[in-house]
Write a protein that holds these residues in place. Structure first.
Motif, mmCIF file in Angstrom:
data_model
loop_
_atom_site.group_PDB
_atom_site.id
_atom_site.type_symbol
_atom_site.label_atom_id
_atom_site.label_comp_id
_atom_site.label_asym_id
_atom_site.label_seq_id
_atom_site.Cartn_x
_atom_site.Cartn_y
_atom_site.Cartn_z
ATOM 1 N N ASN A 117 -11.092 -7.819 1.832
ATOM 2 C CA ASN A 117 -10.881 -6.943 0.668
ATOM 3 C C ASN A 117 -9.504 -6.289 0.689
ATOM 4 O O ASN A 117 -9.383 -5.065 0.694
ATOM 5 C CB ASN A 117 -11.975 -5.869 0.623
ATOM 6 C CG ASN A 117 -13.336 -6.447 0.311
ATOM 7 O OD1 ASN A 117 -13.626 -6.812 -0.821
ATOM 8 N ND2 ASN A 117 -14.180 -6.554 1.337
ATOM 9 N N PRO A 118 -8.440 -7.082 0.692
ATOM 10 C CA PRO A 118 -7.100 -6.495 0.665
ATOM 11 C C PRO A 118 -6.840 -5.823 -0.684
ATOM 12 O O PRO A 118 -7.376 -6.239 -1.715
ATOM 13 C CB PRO A 118 -6.188 -7.702 0.871
ATOM 14 C CG PRO A 118 -6.974 -8.856 0.358
ATOM 15 C CD PRO A 118 -8.395 -8.559 0.717
ATOM 16 N N SER A 119 -6.016 -4.802 -0.660
ATOM 17 C CA SER A 119 -5.717 -4.068 -1.887
ATOM 18 C C SER A 119 -4.751 -4.866 -2.768
ATOM 19 O O SER A 119 -4.096 -5.815 -2.322
ATOM 20 C CB SER A 119 -5.095 -2.719 -1.545
ATOM 21 O OG SER A 119 -3.802 -2.912 -0.970
ATOM 22 N N THR A 120 -4.670 -4.460 -4.028
ATOM 23 C CA THR A 120 -3.730 -5.089 -4.960
ATOM 24 C C THR A 120 -2.300 -4.926 -4.475
ATOM 25 O O THR A 120 -1.475 -5.850 -4.592
ATOM 26 C CB THR A 120 -3.877 -4.463 -6.359
ATOM 27 O OG1 THR A 120 -5.218 -4.656 -6.823
ATOM 28 C CG2 THR A 120 -2.914 -5.094 -7.347
ATOM 29 N N ALA A 121 -2.001 -3.768 -3.909
ATOM 30 C CA ALA A 121 -0.649 -3.521 -3.405
ATOM 31 C C ALA A 121 -0.293 -4.491 -2.284
ATOM 32 O O ALA A 121 0.829 -5.017 -2.228
ATOM 33 C CB ALA A 121 -0.529 -2.079 -2.911
ATOM 34 N N VAL A 122 -1.244 -4.760 -1.400
ATOM 35 C CA VAL A 122 -1.006 -5.704 -0.304
ATOM 36 C C VAL A 122 -0.814 -7.107 -0.854
ATOM 37 O O VAL A 122 0.069 -7.859 -0.416
ATOM 38 C CB VAL A 122 -2.169 -5.672 0.705
ATOM 39 C CG1 VAL A 122 -2.074 -6.860 1.674
ATOM 40 C CG2 VAL A 122 -2.158 -4.361 1.480
ATOM 41 N N MET A 123 -1.622 -7.495 -1.851
ATOM 42 C CA MET A 123 -1.478 -8.826 -2.448
ATOM 43 C C MET A 123 -0.116 -8.987 -3.108
ATOM 44 O O MET A 123 0.540 -10.030 -2.992
ATOM 45 C CB MET A 123 -2.583 -9.064 -3.481
ATOM 46 C CG MET A 123 -3.971 -9.287 -2.894
ATOM 47 S SD MET A 123 -4.091 -10.815 -1.914
ATOM 48 C CE MET A 123 -3.752 -10.187 -0.264
ATOM 49 N N ASN A 124 0.339 -7.957 -3.814
ATOM 50 C CA ASN A 124 1.655 -8.015 -4.448
ATOM 51 C C ASN A 124 2.765 -8.110 -3.408
ATOM 52 O O ASN A 124 3.739 -8.845 -3.580
ATOM 53 C CB ASN A 124 1.877 -6.795 -5.343
ATOM 54 C CG ASN A 124 1.005 -6.824 -6.585
ATOM 55 O OD1 ASN A 124 0.560 -7.892 -7.014
ATOM 56 N ND2 ASN A 124 0.756 -5.662 -7.170
#
Length: 278
Positions: free
Chosen positions: A60-67
């Motif tokens: 469950n990585p955050s959107t910020a980490v994915m970006n």
């Protein structure tokens, strides 16, 4: 056990040469591509966290980490969309354990009527699993003698990977195989693709599994066919996404005059008519 998200991140990391990012290449490297430490530093995350993601221990990585990872890997827009999609399905996998429903096979009447209006053109309704749900007589003409429509429940993906005739029919078989392997990730649902993925993994072997797990974004150029009649066909493709049905309407158009003449000749041979496959 890994996850689709972890597999994709690892595959992209392995495919990047450090010098393209201005990183030093000296020193012994145990694997090709970018080190975990290099990618973690570029993304602003810890090596331990990146390792957990690649190994499927953090789903469950955050959107910020994915970006941040997308920027660090220099992903193009199509790859960024795929990364977000994999993050979504990876997070839902740990919460969803219900038995998958069979893929939808019915085609709505308005879609069938649209297909009729395209006669005698070459068109097909399919889903991302490769199920052939309906087709025009023109499609039957072009594929006659190839074995593609021989099955009671034709499936393009199964045909590509398991029928030896497919390697002759598709002049660019490797590209077509990559397309169908990638599209399994975009099926009516990830769970629905499991039955086909499991079947192909055992019958098509490691070549299929390798293509499935490397998440190569297909280019989807013209389709080149070596027709059993001896004709060489080059067809461009126009795809209409039927999002609410998880289906696609694909129209194949002759890309050159030689193909147009060959298709016209094939149409003169009676191979049937519009067919919806239930």
């Amino acid at each position: 056990m890994g996850t689709p998200l972890g597999d994709f991140i690892r595959a992209k990391r392995d495919s990047i040469q450090p010098e393209t990012l201005g990183l030093p290449t000296h020193g012994r490297r145990r694997s090709p591509g970018l080190r975990r430490s290099d990618l973690a530093a570029r993304a602003g995350i810890s090596v331990e966290y990146l390792t957990r993601m690649e190994q499927g221990r953090d789903r469950n990585p955050s959107t910020a980490v994915m970006n941040a990872l997308a920027d660090a890997l220099s992903l193009d827009p199509a790859e960024r969309n795929h990364l977000r999609y994999l993050a979504k399905i990876t997070g839902s996998e740990c919460c969803t354990r219900t038995r998958p429903a069979p893929p939808r096979r019915d085609v709505r009447p308005p879609v069938l009527e649209t297909l009729r209006l395209l006669e005698p053109g070459i068109a097909i309704v399919t889903n991302r699993l490769g199920d052939v749900l309906a087709h025009t007589s023109g499609f039957a003409s072009v594929t006659n003698g190839t074995g593609l429509l021989d099955s009671e429940v034709p499936n393009l993906t199964r045909y590509v990977f398991t029928d030896p005739r497919a390697r002759t029919l598709f002049a660019d078989w490797d590209d077509v195989a990559d397309e169908h392997a990638f599209d399994l990730w975009l099926g009516p649902s990830v769970e629905n693709s499991e039955w086909l993925t499991t079947e192909l993994a055992s019958t098509a072997g490691p070549d299929f599994t390798r293509r499935l797990n490397r998440h190569l974004i297909p280019q989807r150029g013209s389709l080149r066919l070596n027709h059993p009649s001896g004709c060489e066909l080059q067809l461009s493709r126009e795809t209409l996404e039927l999002s609410s049905d998880a289906q696609q309407l694909v129209v194949f158009l002759p890309a050159d005059e030689g193909t147009a003449q060959a298709v016209a000749q094939l149409r003169r041979q009676p191979y049937g008519q519009l067919r919806a496959i239930s």
